[in-house]
Design an enzyme around this catalytic site. Structure first.
Site, short mmCIF file in Angstrom:
data_model
loop_
_atom_site.label_atom_id
_atom_site.label_comp_id
_atom_site.label_asym_id
_atom_site.label_seq_id
_atom_site.Cartn_x
_atom_site.Cartn_y
_atom_site.Cartn_z
N CYS A 9 1.00 -1.30 0.18
CA CYS A 9 0.00 0.02 -0.10
C CYS A 9 0.90 1.26 0.04
O CYS A 9 2.18 1.10 0.06
CB CYS A 9 -0.81 -0.04 1.12
SG CYS A 9 -2.33 0.90 1.05
N CYS A 85 -4.26 -0.63 -2.53
CA CYS A 85 -4.67 0.67 -3.04
C CYS A 85 -4.19 1.14 -4.12
O CYS A 85 -3.24 0.33 -4.92
CB CYS A 85 -4.39 1.80 -1.87
SG CYS A 85 -2.32 2.13 -1.82
N CYS A 92 3.79 0.05 -8.09
CA CYS A 92 4.41 -1.14 -7.79
C CYS A 92 5.31 -1.61 -8.91
O CYS A 92 4.96 -1.42 -10.12
CB CYS A 92 3.24 -2.02 -7.73
SG CYS A 92 4.01 -3.67 -7.57
#
Length: 161
Positions: A9, A85, A92
């Site tokens: 997250c 999220c 990422c």
């Protein structure tokens, strides 16, 4: 060798911490061998409301600390990487082909009453239970199914999330 699971997250302060706690709990109760970590794209602190909401279900996050991805052991060798999220999903990094990447977004309860934290906690708990069950059964992981179950939609057998 345990299956390595990473939950990401943005700040590693609430949703990813709750998911780490739930996944550990469900792995223990289901007898699934997992190594579970959570991290963020940034490091802050674990929010007191996350700690309080999880304590209500017997999961202790009081000793957890917020971490960045580069602070997690062997960050590029995870079998499953789950973003919880949208911001973390977009930020990422690319993982090796063997890594299963999943994205199941949950609303940010920050600044909301504890009742909203409980809703998010319970949704993350339902998704985590099904994720661990699927890993333990060797089933294909489907973020659409996990997302529906997290929102309380019935699964194929008509069970509620």
């Amino acid at each position: 060798m345990p299956t390595r699971v990473l939950v990401l997250c943005t700040h590693n302060s609430a949703r990813s911490q709750m998911a780490e706690g739930w996944i550990r709990r469900h792995a223990a109760t289901q007898g699934v061998d997992l190594e579970v970590w959570s991290a963020g794209t940034e490091r802050t602190r674990v929010k007191p409301d996350a700690i309080a909401a999880m304590a209500e279900v017997g999961i202790d996050l009081s000793t957890h600390g917020s971490k960045r991805l580069d602070e997690v052991p062997d960050p590029w060798t995870f079998d499953v990487v789950l973003t919880v999220c949208d911001s973390a999903n977009e930020a990422c990094p690319v993982y090796p082909v063997r890594t299963t990447r999943l994205h199941v977004a949950f609303p940010d309860p920050s600044g909301e009453p504890l009742a909203r934290w409980r809703d998010v906690r319970d949704a993350i708990g339902a998704m985590s239970r099904d994720l661990v069950r699927a890993i333990g059964a060797g089933e294909a992981l489907d973020e659409r199914v996990l997302g529906r179950r997290a929102r309380g939609a019935p699964d194929a057998e008509g069970r509620d999330g």
